[in-house]
Write an enzyme that holds these catalytic residues in place. Structure first.
Site, mmCIF file in Angstrom:
data_model
loop_
_atom_site.group_PDB
_atom_site.id
_atom_site.type_symbol
_atom_site.label_atom_id
_atom_site.label_comp_id
_atom_site.label_asym_id
_atom_site.label_seq_id
_atom_site.Cartn_x
_atom_site.Cartn_y
_atom_site.Cartn_z
ATOM 1 N N GLU A 1 -7.399 -21.313 -15.911
ATOM 2 C CA GLU A 1 -8.303 -21.498 -14.427
ATOM 3 C C GLU A 1 -8.528 -22.977 -14.507
ATOM 4 O O GLU A 1 -9.465 -22.846 -15.580
ATOM 5 C CB GLU A 1 -7.882 -21.067 -13.592
ATOM 6 N N ASP B 1 -1.753 -1.404 -3.950
ATOM 7 C CA ASP B 1 -1.651 -0.410 -5.214
ATOM 8 C C ASP B 1 -1.570 -0.821 -6.562
ATOM 9 O O ASP B 1 0.213 -1.579 -6.034
ATOM 10 C CB ASP B 1 -2.477 0.873 -5.078
ATOM 11 N N ASP C 1 -8.932 -16.910 -15.675
ATOM 12 C CA ASP C 1 -10.367 -17.208 -14.850
ATOM 13 C C ASP C 1 -11.563 -18.385 -14.975
ATOM 14 O O ASP C 1 -11.833 -17.662 -15.322
ATOM 15 C CB ASP C 1 -10.681 -15.821 -14.345
ATOM 16 N N ASP D 1 1.103 -0.926 0.551
ATOM 17 C CA ASP D 1 0.250 -0.155 0.011
ATOM 18 C C ASP D 1 0.765 1.289 0.161
ATOM 19 O O ASP D 1 1.610 1.154 0.836
ATOM 20 C CB ASP D 1 -0.872 0.134 1.958
#
Ligand code: GLC
Length: 510
Positions: free
Chosen positions: A256, A29, A201, A21
Site C-alpha cells: 500500500e 472470525d 500496510d 460471525d
C-alpha cells in the site's frame, strides 16, 4: 514463460471483523471465513487478502498489532488459520496476509519495553525525540486521522514518540537494523506456515528522514502520511524482495503506497527489485466520467510502462466509501465492474462488492472508527432473513441497506444479479489469455464511452463502457456479447452497435 499468479489472478479482500460471525459475539472470525469458502470458489477468485488477524487492542481494528505471530482470540487461533490456509490451498486459492510494518500497537512488548526507560535496549526501536525549545512537539507533522500532532508526550521518560496514525500506533524506527531484521523474521514466520504473500500496510512510510524536518508551509496541517516519500524506503524494500524471491515457491508482496502521485507510486516497483505489486488507488478518486477514467488509466500506463511495472486496480476497500455509494447507483457500479475485471493488471475486489452492496448508514451513536470509515465496513449479509447467516448477536456495525436483495444467497440464485455478473466476468477472464495478461489498446469511441481492446496472439476481447445516461452508438461489426453488465447470463448475441445508458459490455469475436 507464464506470468506469476499475482499478475494473472484476481484477489478478494476479506475484512474479517465484518465477513461472518460463527461465535455469536457480533464480530466476524476465521471459522466464518472458512464457512464461506464455497462462495469464494463459486465466484472464482484466485486469492484472498485477509486484513489483520493478529493480536490487537483494536484501536485501529487490527492495524495496531500487539503480536505479529499470533491470531487475536476475537478471530480464533493459529489452528483456525492453519486450517483455513490448508482449505484454500486444497481449492487452488492463495492466501495473502496483511503485514503492518510502519507501526505497532502501543501494547506491543517492543513498545512497552521501549517506553520503560531511555536506557531500554529497545528505546531506539521507535522514534523518540526531545521536545522543541518551546516544550511542544519536535516538528509540525500531524497524524492521519485527527489532524492532531503526530507526537505524543511520554511523561515517564520525558520525550515525545512519533505516530503517523493514532497515538496507540507508535512508528517503528526502521533505520535500526534490529527492527528491519525483526520485521523480516515476522514474514519468514508466516512464509514457513505456508502463506503465499503479504499486503504491506502503508509501506511507503517505513523510511524516515534522519532530521525529521518540519513540513513545508504549503503542507502544514495535511496528514504527513499522505506525502512522506523517502529514498531510504527503497533500500528496505530491496532487502525484503531479495528475501521473498529467495524463498521457495511463488511468494509476493503487494504494497500500500498511499501517495497521490501515480509517478511516485511507480517508483516503489523499483526496477523489478522492490514491490511485486503496488496498489494503485487512482480509480478510487476518479469521478464517474469516461474521459476522466481514460486519463487516469493513461497516466498509470505512462508511469508504469518504462519500469515494466504491472498495474493493479481497486474500486473499493475498507478505507473508502464503496464504489456503488460513490457513483450513486448500482447500474454504474456494475458497468464499472466490467472495466475493473478487464483492464490490464491485477484487480482487487473488496468483500461485498460482488453483492452490489452500498455503504451502511451508521448513526452517530454507532460510529466506532476514528477515521470515519465505518460505512464500507458493514457486515456481509449471507441470507435474506435476520440474522443473515451471522450467529445471532447484533453485529459490531449496522447492516448495509437492502439486505433482502443484496445478500449472498439471493444474489447467487438470481441470474441477472451483481454476483452473477462478477462470476461471469471472472470466468471469462480465467478463460482468456488476452484478459489475463494481454496487451491493451484504446478504441476511438464516442464521447462518454470508454473502449479498449485486449489481445494476446489470436485471443482478443473488446470492452465498451457507456458512462453517459443516454444511449451511445459504436459501429463494431463481427463481435458478440460475452458479458453484459445489465444481463450477465445472456451471451452470444451479435453486438448491434448500441450501448444502453451506463451499460458495460465484454465482447468476443463472433
Ligand atoms: C492503512 C490501512 C488502514 C489503517 C492505516 C494504518 O491505510 O489500510 O485501514 O488505518 O493503514 O495502519
Amino acid at each position: 514463460m507464464q506470468p506469476p499468479w499475482w499478475q494473472t489472478g484476481v484477489v478478494y479482500q476479506i475484512y474479517p471483523r465484518s465477513f461472518a460471525d460463527t461465535r455469536g459475539n457480533g464480530v466476524g472470525d476465521l471459522p466464518g471465513v472458512e464457512a464461506h469458502l464455497d462462495h469464494l470458489a463459486w465466484l472464482g477468485v484466485d486469492a484472498i487478502w485477509l486484513s489483520p488477524i493478529y493480536r490487537s487492542p483494536m484501536a485501529d481494528f487490527g492495524y495496531d498489532v500487539a503480536d505479529y505471530r499470533d491470531v487475536d482470540p476475537l478471530f480464533g487461533d493459529l489452528d483456525d488459520l492453519d486450517r483455513l490456509l490448508e482449505q484454500l490451498h486444497d481449492r487452488g486459492m492463495r492466501l495473502i496476509l496483511d503485514w503492518v510494518p510502519n507501526h505497532t500497537s502501543d501494547q506491543h512488548p517492543w513498545f512497552v519495553e521501549s517506553r520503560s526507560a531511555r536506557t531500554s535496549a529497545k528505546r531506539d526501536w521507535y522514534v523518540w525525540r526531545d521536545p522543541a525549545p518551546d516544550g511542544g512537539p519536535p516538528n509540525n507533522w500531524v497524524d492521519a486521522f485527527t489532524g492532531a500532532p503526530a507526537w505524543t508526550w511520554d511523561e515517564t521518560t520525558r520525550q515525545y514518540y512519533l505516530h503517523l496514525f493514532l497515538p496507540q500506533q507508535p512508528d517503528l524506527n526502521w533505520s535500526n537494523p534490529e527492527v528491519a531484521a525483526a520485521m523480516q523474521d515476522v514474514l519468514v514466520y508466516w512464509l514457513d506456515r505456508g502463506v503465499d504473500g503479504f499486503r504491506a500496510d502503508v509501506v511507503h512510510l517505513i523510511g524516515k528522514d534522519d532530521d525529521l524536518a518540519d513540513d513545508p508551509p504549503d503542507r502544514v496541517g495535511q496528514h504527513h502520511a499522505a506525502f512522506q516519500n523517502n529514498e531510504v524506503t527503497h533500500a528496505y524494500l530491496r532487502d525484503l524482495r531479495t528475501m521473498l524471491d529467495g524463498y521457495p515457491g511463488e511468494r509476493m508482496m503487494v504494497g500500500e503506497v498511499n501517495l497521490d502521485s501515480t509517478e511516485a507510486v511507480a517508483t516503489y516497483y523499483g526496477h523489478g527489485d522492490e514491490l511485486h505489486l503496488a496498489f494503485n488507488f487512482a480509480l478510487l478518486h476518479t469521478p464517474w466520467d469516461a474521459e476522466a477514467w481514460r486519463a487516469s488509466i493513461e497516466r498509470i500506463d505512462a508511469a508504469y510502462a518504462p519500469r515494466r511495472a504491472w498495474p493493479t486496480w481497486v474500486l473499493s476497500n475498507h478505507d473508502q466509501p464503496r464504489h456503488r455509494s460513490r457513483y450513486g447507483s448500482l447500474r454504474r457500479a456494475r458497468a464499472a465492474a466490467v472495466a475493473l475485471l478487464t483492464l490490464r493488471g491485477t484487480p482487487f475486489l473488496f468483500q461485498g462488492e460482488e453483492l452490489g452492496l452500498a455503504d451502511a448508514e451508521v448513526p452517530p451513536e454507532r460510529r466506532v472508527d476514528p477515521g470515519g470509515r465505518d460505512g464500507a465496513r458493514a457486515p456481509i449479509p449471507w441470507t435474506p432473513d435476520a440474522p443473515h447467516g451471522w450467529a445471532g448477536a447484533e453485529p459490531w456495525l449496522p447492516w448495509p441497506p437492502a439486505v433482502g436483495a443484496h445478500n449472498a444467497a439471493t444474489q447467487r440464485s438470481q441470474s441477472a444479479s451483481t454476483a452473477q455478473l462478477y462470476r461471469h466476468l471472472l470466468a471469462r477472464r480465467r478463460a482468456s489469455p488476452a484478459l489475463r495478461h494481454g496487451a491493451m489498446t484504446w478504441l476511438d469511441t464516442p464521447p462518454g464511452v470508454l473502449g479498449y481492446r485486449r489481445s494476446d496472439g489470436d485471443d482478443e476481447r473488446v470492452v465498451l463502457v457507456n458512462f453517459a445516461d443516454e444511449t451511445a452508438t459504436f459501429d463494431l461489426p463481427g463481435w458478440c456479447v460475452e458479458v453484459d453488465s445489465l444481463l450477465p447470463a445472456a451471451t452470444g448475441a451479435a453486438f448491434g452497435g448500441a450501448l444502453a445508458p451506463e451499460q458495460g459490455l465484454l465482447l468476443a469475436r463472433a
